[in-house]
Design an enzyme around this catalytic site. Structure first.
Site, PDB file in Angstrom:
ATOM      1  N   HIS A  15      -1.542   1.709 -59.093  1.00 19.67           N
ATOM      2  CA  HIS A  15      -1.673   2.390 -60.240  1.00 19.67           C
ATOM      3  C   HIS A  15      -0.754   3.438 -60.207  1.00 19.67           C
ATOM      4  O   HIS A  15       0.125   3.977 -61.100  1.00 19.67           O
ATOM      5  CB  HIS A  15      -3.199   3.032 -60.072  1.00 19.67           C
TER       6      HIS A  15
ATOM      7  N   HIS B 144      -1.487  12.240 -61.026  1.00 24.81           N
ATOM      8  CA  HIS B 144      -1.813  12.119 -62.448  1.00 24.81           C
ATOM      9  C   HIS B 144      -2.417  13.545 -62.604  1.00 24.81           C
ATOM     10  O   HIS B 144      -3.273  14.068 -61.935  1.00 24.81           O
ATOM     11  CB  HIS B 144      -2.669  11.213 -62.947  1.00 24.81           C
TER      12      HIS B 144
ATOM     13  N   HIS C  27      -4.174  11.003 -56.336  1.00 26.17           N
ATOM     14  CA  HIS C  27      -2.739  10.590 -56.834  1.00 26.17           C
ATOM     15  C   HIS C  27      -2.392  11.714 -57.778  1.00 26.17           C
ATOM     16  O   HIS C  27      -2.947  12.607 -58.059  1.00 26.17           O
ATOM     17  CB  HIS C  27      -2.789   9.325 -57.167  1.00 26.17           C
TER      18      HIS C  27
ATOM     19  N   HIS D 105     -13.438   7.605 -63.133  1.00 25.27           N
ATOM     20  CA  HIS D 105     -13.605   7.719 -64.589  1.00 25.27           C
ATOM     21  C   HIS D 105     -15.092   6.629 -64.801  1.00 25.27           C
ATOM     22  O   HIS D 105     -15.370   5.796 -64.073  1.00 25.27           O
ATOM     23  CB  HIS D 105     -12.423   6.802 -65.243  1.00 25.27           C
TER      24      HIS D 105
ATOM     25  N   ASP E  89      -4.756  14.442 -64.859  1.00 19.16           N
ATOM     26  CA  ASP E  89      -6.518  14.621 -64.887  1.00 19.16           C
ATOM     27  C   ASP E  89      -6.823  14.635 -63.593  1.00 19.16           C
ATOM     28  O   ASP E  89      -8.327  14.750 -63.517  1.00 19.16           O
ATOM     29  CB  ASP E  89      -6.716  13.362 -65.698  1.00 19.16           C
ATOM     30  N   HIS E  90      -6.229  14.367 -62.657  1.00 17.69           N
ATOM     31  CA  HIS E  90      -6.530  14.495 -61.174  1.00 17.69           C
ATOM     32  C   HIS E  90      -6.079  15.827 -60.323  1.00 17.69           C
ATOM     33  O   HIS E  90      -6.661  16.195 -59.446  1.00 17.69           O
ATOM     34  CB  HIS E  90      -6.121  13.382 -60.304  1.00 17.69           C
TER      35      HIS E  90
ATOM     36  N   ASP F  64      -8.203   6.124 -58.976  1.00 15.10           N
ATOM     37  CA  ASP F  64      -8.105   5.403 -60.093  1.00 15.10           C
ATOM     38  C   ASP F  64      -7.599   3.835 -59.687  1.00 15.10           C
ATOM     39  O   ASP F  64      -7.145   3.379 -60.459  1.00 15.10           O
ATOM     40  CB  ASP F  64      -7.061   5.976 -61.151  1.00 15.10           C
TER      41      ASP F  64
HETATM   42 FE    FE Z   1      -7.386   9.182 -64.182  1.00 17.53          FE
HETATM   43 ZN    ZN Z   2      -4.327   8.056 -62.878  1.00 15.86          ZN
END
Ligand code: FE
Ligand code: ZN
Length: 253
Positions: free
Chosen positions: A108, A54, A52, A165, A56-57, A127
């Site tokens: 999410h 985001h 996805h 995570h 941090d990915h 996530d």
């Molecule tokens: Fe994340």
């Molecule tokens: Zn995420």
């Protein structure tokens, strides 16, 4: 399948699959730790798998692509720069010779997808599903997220769950409030507390274990339904509403 975690940021895992000198990584939010791992293990990056949008990915895509020329597969979302092959429900994709099928799991985020390899019984779910928890519902609705989790929950019990995570202890602490008498949950909390004390990852879990302990997959648990009722959160047994009430409870902190 050879799968190893690369730690990134405060609590992210970038999962690295490797075979015969080649590697693939899932959700590289940061390029630096991936490059270090590739060099240390003398691996060539073949594919980046994205779940996805985001940051941090996805934050490492640009650098890794420039440095290695790897291909990038991920959701059909123009917000994510650098995707070469877009994935959608039911699509089959081969990564390092392993065949993955794509599951759309919105909630999410709306673009969220997961990758499932039935031959190796491995799931990369980003996530969406965590050990003892699930992602916050940022873009979708509670009922959408509940359907997505139900889809993952229907995979074979032995399926290994690789989420992104290390949120496990916080999740299990909350889960114990929601379902205080769940023995499997208590036992898993103890096991994970030990793992974390030794700085070991609590991931992967399995679908079977998550069905037994994860309150976000247990909308039919009489204990959870009762707990929602006695705490004046929700009275009834609609799957989406039970899920929504538990998610809202967790969001309150
Ligand atoms: Fe994340
Ligand atoms: Zn995420």
């Amino acid at each position: 399948m050879n799968i190893k975690p690369i730690a990134a940021f405060a609590d992210n895992y970038i999962w690295m699959i490797s075979t015969e000198g080649k590697a693939a990584v899932v959700d590289p939010g940061d390029a630096a730790p991936v490059i270090a791992e590739l060099e240390a293990r003398k691996l060539v990056l073949d594919t980046i798998i994205i779940t996805h949008h985001h940051f941090d990915h996805t934050g490492g895509i640009e650098t890794l692509k420039r440095e290695t020329g790897c291909r990038v597969i991920g959701p059909d979302n123009p917000k994510i720069k650098g995707i070469d092959e877009t994935m959608s429900e039911g699509k089959l994709v081969s990564v390092l010779g392993y065949r993955f099928s794509v599951l759309e799991v919105p909630g999410h985020t709306l673009d969220h997808i997961a990758y499932y390899c039935s031959d190796s019984e491995v799931l990369f779910c980003g996530d969406t599903l965590f050990v003892g928890g699930c992602g916050r519902v940022f873009e979708g609705t509670f009922s959408m997220m509940q359907s997505s989790l139900e889809k993952l929950g229907r995979l074979p019990a032995a399926t290994e769950v690789y989420c992104t995570h290390e949120y496990t202890l916080a999740n299990l602490n909350f889960a114990l409030k929601v379902e205080p008498t769940n023995e499997d949950l208590k036992n898993h909390f103890e096991a994970c507390t030990e793992s974390r004390a030794e700085n070991k990852p609590t991931v992967p879990s399995t679908i079977g274990r998550e069905r037994a302990i994860n309150p976000f997959l247990r909308w039919d648990s009489p204990i959870i339904i009762e707990q929602l009722k006695v705490t004046d959160r929700y009275e009834g047994n609609s799957a989406a509403a039970v899920f929504g009430a538990v998610r809202a409870w967790k969001d309150q902190g």
